[in-house]
Motif scaffolding. Structure first.
Motif, PDB file in Angstrom:
ATOM      1  N   VAL A  18      44.371  39.643  34.551  1.00 47.65           N
ATOM      2  CA  VAL A  18      43.635  40.767  33.968  1.00 47.65           C
ATOM      3  C   VAL A  18      42.146  40.462  34.028  1.00 47.65           C
ATOM      4  O   VAL A  18      41.723  39.333  33.801  1.00 47.65           O
ATOM      5  CB  VAL A  18      44.096  41.058  32.515  1.00 47.65           C
ATOM      6  N   VAL A  33      48.656  47.853  25.814  1.00 44.52           N
ATOM      7  CA  VAL A  33      47.365  47.178  25.937  1.00 44.52           C
ATOM      8  C   VAL A  33      46.365  47.668  24.894  1.00 44.52           C
ATOM      9  O   VAL A  33      45.639  46.881  24.299  1.00 44.52           O
ATOM     10  CB  VAL A  33      46.785  47.357  27.365  1.00 44.52           C
ATOM     11  N   VAL A  49      40.802  46.121  32.568  1.00 42.06           N
ATOM     12  CA  VAL A  49      40.571  46.838  31.316  1.00 42.06           C
ATOM     13  C   VAL A  49      39.065  47.068  31.201  1.00 42.06           C
ATOM     14  O   VAL A  49      38.280  46.122  31.208  1.00 42.06           O
ATOM     15  CB  VAL A  49      41.096  46.047  30.103  1.00 42.06           C
ATOM     16  N   LEU A 103      42.580  51.521  31.240  1.00 40.62           N
ATOM     17  CA  LEU A 103      43.418  50.571  31.959  1.00 40.62           C
ATOM     18  C   LEU A 103      43.617  51.042  33.384  1.00 40.62           C
ATOM     19  O   LEU A 103      43.851  52.234  33.626  1.00 40.62           O
ATOM     20  CB  LEU A 103      44.778  50.442  31.257  1.00 40.62           C
ATOM     21  N   LYS A 115      41.527  39.287  26.099  1.00 42.76           N
ATOM     22  CA  LYS A 115      42.073  39.052  27.439  1.00 42.76           C
ATOM     23  C   LYS A 115      43.371  38.246  27.389  1.00 42.76           C
ATOM     24  O   LYS A 115      44.327  38.554  28.104  1.00 42.76           O
ATOM     25  CB  LYS A 115      41.032  38.341  28.298  1.00 42.76           C
ATOM     26  N   LEU A 145      45.885  49.642  36.757  1.00 42.42           N
ATOM     27  CA  LEU A 145      46.852  48.665  37.260  1.00 42.42           C
ATOM     28  C   LEU A 145      46.946  48.767  38.774  1.00 42.42           C
ATOM     29  O   LEU A 145      46.961  49.870  39.328  1.00 42.42           O
ATOM     30  CB  LEU A 145      48.235  48.925  36.657  1.00 42.42           C
ATOM     31  N   GLY A 192      46.995  39.690  28.564  1.00 41.10           N
ATOM     32  CA  GLY A 192      47.755  38.983  29.596  1.00 41.10           C
ATOM     33  C   GLY A 192      49.157  38.625  29.130  1.00 41.10           C
ATOM     34  O   GLY A 192      50.135  38.799  29.861  1.00 41.10           O
ATOM     35  N   SER A 240      48.307  43.511  38.811  1.00 39.70           N
ATOM     36  CA  SER A 240      47.065  43.059  38.190  1.00 39.70           C
ATOM     37  C   SER A 240      46.474  44.209  37.378  1.00 39.70           C
ATOM     38  O   SER A 240      46.766  45.378  37.643  1.00 39.70           O
ATOM     39  CB  SER A 240      46.076  42.559  39.238  1.00 39.70           C
ATOM     40  N   ALA A 241      45.648  43.852  36.405  1.00 41.90           N
ATOM     41  CA  ALA A 241      45.092  44.861  35.488  1.00 41.90           C
ATOM     42  C   ALA A 241      43.584  44.695  35.362  1.00 41.90           C
ATOM     43  O   ALA A 241      43.067  43.582  35.406  1.00 41.90           O
ATOM     44  CB  ALA A 241      45.744  44.720  34.115  1.00 41.90           C
TER      45      ALA A 241
END
Length: 139
Positions: free
Chosen positions: A130, A87, A37, A96, A49, A98, A53, A34-35
């Protein structure tokens, strides 16, 4: 290599062996990525977004394919630096973070240059989503 792919075994019988850290991955139980930002308040344009993704989904699919073809012959790496470049495009003031979460619940955070996650043989990554977070302006 002690990995006997044909028989699904480790060829270490009869030899005293210390395994140290042993990771076993079931490709039917993917590791979730999962991220988050983070971007400055009022950033123009804000992060997209949907595009982020899609880009991360495609990047993870490529790593999965590479890891499947590799079949334990070497290490496939999820690189924070490469995904940050993907990204942000290298030009945006975005941050970012993760989270790589194994099925056991153990999570590794990738959030700075040089961070990476080494996939085990046959491990499969799944994009979990995300989130966008706006950073308050400095006062």
């Amino acid at each position: 290599s002690v990995l006997d792919l044909a028989n699904g075994q480790l060829a270490i019988g009869g030899t005293p062996t210390v395994l140290g850290e042993l990771y076993i991955a079931d490709p039917n139980l993917p590791t979730r990525v999962s991220a988050v930002v983070t971007f400055p308040q009022g950033a123009a344009p804000p992060p997209d977004k949907v595009k982020i993704g899609a880009d991360l989904t495609n990047a993870l699919a490529g790593l999965n394919s590479l890891n499947e073809q590799n079949a334990g012959g070497g290490t496939v790496v999820l690189s924070y630096d490469a995904l940050l470049q993907l990204v942000t495009g290298g030009a945006q003031p975005f941050k970012l973070r993760l989270a790589v979460t194994l099925q056991s619940g153990v999570t590794q955070i990738l959030e700075k240059a040089g961070d990476q996650y080494d996939l085990t043989a046959f491990e499969r990554l799944e994009f979990a989503g995300v989130d966008l977070q706006e950073e308050p302006a400095d006062g």
